[in-house]
Design a protein around this motif. Structure first.
Motif, PDB file in Angstrom:
ATOM      1  N   ALA A   1       8.696  36.635  -1.653  1.00  0.00           N
ATOM      2  CA  ALA A   1       8.131  36.179  -3.146  1.00  0.00           C
ATOM      3  C   ALA A   1       8.778  36.925  -4.156  1.00  0.00           C
ATOM      4  CB  ALA A   1       6.569  36.215  -3.061  1.00  0.00           C
TER       5      ALA A   1
ATOM      6  N   VAL B   1       3.848  29.082  -7.169  1.00  0.00           N
ATOM      7  CA  VAL B   1       2.373  29.524  -7.167  1.00  0.00           C
ATOM      8  C   VAL B   1       2.137  30.162  -8.403  1.00  0.00           C
ATOM      9  CG1 VAL B   1       0.842  30.999  -5.587  1.00  0.00           C
ATOM     10  CG2 VAL B   1       3.045  30.017  -4.638  1.00  0.00           C
TER      11      VAL B   1
ATOM     12  N   CYS C   1       8.874  31.707  -2.209  1.00  0.00           N
ATOM     13  CA  CYS C   1       8.041  31.043  -3.284  1.00  0.00           C
ATOM     14  C   CYS C   1       8.372  31.939  -4.749  1.00  0.00           C
ATOM     15  CB  CYS C   1       6.560  31.002  -3.049  1.00  0.00           C
ATOM     16  SG  CYS C   1       5.839  32.280  -2.646  1.00  0.00           S
TER      17      CYS C   1
ATOM     18  N   TYR D   1       0.099  31.795  -1.138  1.00  0.00           N
ATOM     19  CA  TYR D   1       1.159  30.834  -0.477  1.00  0.00           C
ATOM     20  C   TYR D   1       1.090  30.428   1.086  1.00  0.00           C
ATOM     21  CZ  TYR D   1       5.701  28.966   0.915  1.00  0.00           C
ATOM     22  OH  TYR D   1       6.648  28.341   1.470  1.00  0.00           O
ATOM     23  N   ARG D   2       0.844  31.884   1.773  1.00  0.00           N
ATOM     24  CA  ARG D   2       0.728  31.813   3.189  1.00  0.00           C
ATOM     25  C   ARG D   2      -0.518  31.230   3.619  1.00  0.00           C
ATOM     26  NH1 ARG D   2       1.946  37.536   5.407  1.00  0.00           N
ATOM     27  NH2 ARG D   2       1.730  36.456   7.236  1.00  0.00           N
TER      28      ARG D   2
ATOM     29  N   CYS E   1       6.333  33.129  -7.771  1.00  0.00           N
ATOM     30  CA  CYS E   1       4.935  33.324  -8.234  1.00  0.00           C
ATOM     31  C   CYS E   1       4.930  33.660  -9.778  1.00  0.00           C
ATOM     32  CB  CYS E   1       4.258  34.244  -7.629  1.00  0.00           C
ATOM     33  SG  CYS E   1       4.433  34.152  -5.774  1.00  0.00           S
TER      34      CYS E   1
ATOM     35  N   GLU F   1       0.319  25.839  -3.124  1.00  0.00           N
ATOM     36  CA  GLU F   1       1.253  25.650  -3.983  1.00  0.00           C
ATOM     37  C   GLU F   1       0.785  24.877  -5.199  1.00  0.00           C
ATOM     38  OE1 GLU F   1       4.495  23.888  -2.216  1.00  0.00           O
ATOM     39  OE2 GLU F   1       4.580  25.108  -0.457  1.00  0.00           O
TER      40      GLU F   1
END
Length: 366
Positions: free
Chosen positions: A19, A125, A93, A338-339, A95, A343
């Motif tokens: 990330a 995110v 992702c 995210y995991r 963030c 989102e």
């Protein structure tokens, strides 16, 4: 910096995840890359930031701070990627800080995040700034279920976790601790480099006299505007001696800037220790986690440690790399979200200046 994860089992543990975190809620623009490995370990691959520093006696304005972030964004992100050895195509992702913070700087960072998302087709995110501090603190220190003292330029809160939410036990009723220290630093013309709070801390070490100042705890909350007004009034007193000034008064009657820095720290930090201890007693915790820029203050850490030891407890604290606003804390909290399948749709990547800590669903903790 590697560390074994202490979270409840996360979804999608079949491979490594990366990330990119972007932070810019105040006068620092930061970028960091966090790696979650499939074996459960976490690694900080890079953590770069640049601070907007104003002349002594001046604060930072939202518009100028936003311009700083736009100017430095590409340089900081590029350095972050180079240091980590990761390309944008490998990132899972992006963030970014959704709030709380200053409006214009937050919007600049959100714009940068949206642009990267569209260019590289990566999900976004949005992260609560306060939760970012907490999750980074838990990751770095290994604290399991602490009372959290979150103290920064814009926030002062005592927090504890319960039922997938970070509950606020107490907070400031007016200005934040960091803001209080910064404003006094401006009054006595301390440098803003590297930060006014740090320079207050250094001046306080030279103080020899404890000046009586208002002590305002109200249950689990504190008030700081009164103490700021009182310490400012001392600078107008005829017994106050500014830097380099000569005074024929008796030495014991003279109040120096160093004395006021010392007195301000001791009084404000005592208030913070009191409400933190009250929260510990309420939930039966033996751990205190200190996060936020003021959390790196050595004197505050020392005072909190004395209290914790008297309760057979322990203080978990970090240095300025992770206490002061940074991109890696946003990457860590964002990657946890995210995991868990979360989102932020592009249409909802707006910023919220008053994004409360207790509004976040902490889905990754049992």
């Amino acid at each position: 910096m590697p560390g074994k994860t202490r979270h409840s089992p996360l979804k999608n543990a079949d491979r490594d995840y990366l990330a990119l975190g972007l932070e810019g809620s105040a006068n620092k623009f930061g970028a960091g890359i966090m790696k979650h490995s499939k074996d459960g370990s976490t690694t900080v691959l890079s953590n770069i930031r640049h601070t907007y520093i104003t002349p002594p006696g001046e604060g930072f304005q939202p518009r100028d701070t936003a311009l700083h972030h736009r100017e430095w964004a590409l340089k900081v992100i590029d350095e972050c990627l180079v240091k980590s050895g990761v390309s944008m195509h490998e990132i899972d992702c992006i963030c970014f800080t959704k709030g709380p913070g200053m409006g214009a700087p937050l919007q600049s960072v959100a714009l940068i995040a949206r642009t990267l998302s569209l260019l590289f087709n990566r999900p976004l995110v949005g992260v609560n700034h306060c939760v970012g501090h907490i999750e980074m603190g838990r990751e770095i220190t290994g604290a399991q279920n602490p009372v959290v003292l979150y103290v920064s330029g814009g926030n002062t809160q005592v927090i504890a976790y319960s039922r997938q939410c970070y509950r606020i036990f107490g907070e400031t009723l007016d200005i934040a601790v960091g803001n209080c220290l910064d404003r006094f630093a401006r009054i006595i013309d301390l440098s803003n480099d590297p930060s006014p709070g740090y320079n207050i801390e250094q001046e306080a070490k030279k103080g020899k006299r404890l000046v009586s100042l208002p002590y305002a705890t109200k249950g689990m909350d504190i008030s700081l505007s009164g103490i700021l007004s009182a310490v400012e009034a001392h600078t107008l007193d005829k017994k106050f001696r500014s830097k380099g000034a000569s005074d024929n008064s008796l030495e014991e009657d003279i109040i120096t800037p160093q004395d006021l820095c010392f007195s301000l720290q001791e009084t404000v930090f005592a208030m913070l220790v009191e409400i933190t201890e009250r929260a510990m007693a309420h939930i039966g915790s033996k751990e205190v986690l200190m996060v936020g820029g003021v959390g790196s203050n050595e004197r505050l850490q020392q005072m909190m440690a004395i209290m914790a030891q008297e309760r057979q407890g322990q203080v978990f604290a970090m240095d300025e790399r992770f206490c002061i606003d940074n991109g890696i804390m946003i990457a860590q909290a964002g990657l946890l979200s995210y995991r868990m399948g979360y989102e932020t749709p592009l249409a909802k990547t707006t910023c919220t200046q008053r994004f409360r800590t207790d509004e976040v669903h902490v889905a990754w903790r049992a």
